[in-house]
Design an enzyme around this catalytic site. Sequence first.
Site, short mmCIF file in Angstrom:
data_model
loop_
_atom_site.label_atom_id
_atom_site.label_comp_id
_atom_site.label_asym_id
_atom_site.label_seq_id
_atom_site.Cartn_x
_atom_site.Cartn_y
_atom_site.Cartn_z
CB ALA A 1 -0.92 -0.01 1.21
N PRO A 2 0.42 2.32 -0.69
CG PRO A 2 0.36 4.55 -1.43
CD PRO A 2 1.19 3.59 -0.62
CE LYS B 1 8.60 2.34 -3.92
NZ LYS B 1 7.73 3.33 -3.26
CG ASP C 1 2.97 -9.11 11.62
OD1 ASP C 1 3.91 -8.54 11.03
OD2 ASP C 1 2.95 -9.24 12.86
CG ASP D 1 9.35 1.01 -0.71
OD1 ASP D 1 10.53 1.41 -0.78
OD2 ASP D 1 8.40 1.80 -0.54
CB CYS E 1 11.82 6.98 1.25
SG CYS E 1 10.56 6.80 2.53
#
Length: 309
Positions: free
Chosen positions: A114-115, A118, A163, A182, A236
């Site tokens: 999410a969202p 990618k 999870d 990510d 990031c």
Amino acid sequence: MRRKHPEAKLQLKKAALVERTAKALQVSEGEAAELLRTPRQQSARLRKGVKPAFLGAEFLWAPGGYELAKPVAEVRDELQVLDGSVYIQNAASWLPVLVLDPQPTDVILDVCAAPGGKTSHLRDMAGPKTEIWANDNSRARLAKLQANMRQLGAHVNEYTLFDATQLSRKLDGMQFTKILLDAPCSGEGMMQLDRDKDFDSWSVAHIKRLQQLQKRILAQAWRLLAPGGTLVYSTCTMAPEEDEAVVDYLLRTNEDATIEPIGISLPNQVPTVAEWNNKQFKPALSNCLRLKPSEQIEAFFVCKLHKQP
């Protein structure tokens, strides 16, 4: 003991971020502060149709990725954005997918999907035949992901609500040829030094908590990767605890893990961190991609991991 005044605490946090950034990027603290004040520009990915006038120059390293010729606020309501033909993203967000290089024969897992920016990029690059699984651990975020994929017309074969620290148990028996992780991170690449609210949750203690989470998720994803497969780990953030240290941990605990070079060169690329807090990292980490903040491309970290057959 008397508590620190909120303003004093904020200034200490800012000073700590500048000091850490300078060390991680191997620049002076003055330059680090300027980098952390750099305004960020959004970009856009042309998914289908003819290039509209609000898209500017194409990025040479990212086919279909363009600068915005107008401020993002003026572009959001354009028809091509609303119908999903154009997807607004910072250019750094394209890197993990480009490095993973999805192919039609792949079975791909997007661990923290999410969202969905990618995830849709994976589908756009790989074409309709690739099997794509998208996971998130939040019911609300997963619902948002599904809605976004419907709007974009990006088909996902399986959505899972697990999870990520339990993934190998939940997906027992599954093997993926490619995995995108990510990871949830401290988001330093999106922080602005003069934007006080960005420091509400930032702290070194929080970074260390995230590091432990990232190690657990990466270990789980590695178990699901098929021999000969590729896993891309990205964040990031600039914190070495969440970047080089996490990958170094995987290498030291899995003899079948190697790092592959990333054949993308960017103007805001800097050397990876070789040592942090008196801990030496494996030399192979120099093959990872570490970016400093810039106007067009946010600070980012990407590593391409290969699992020996």
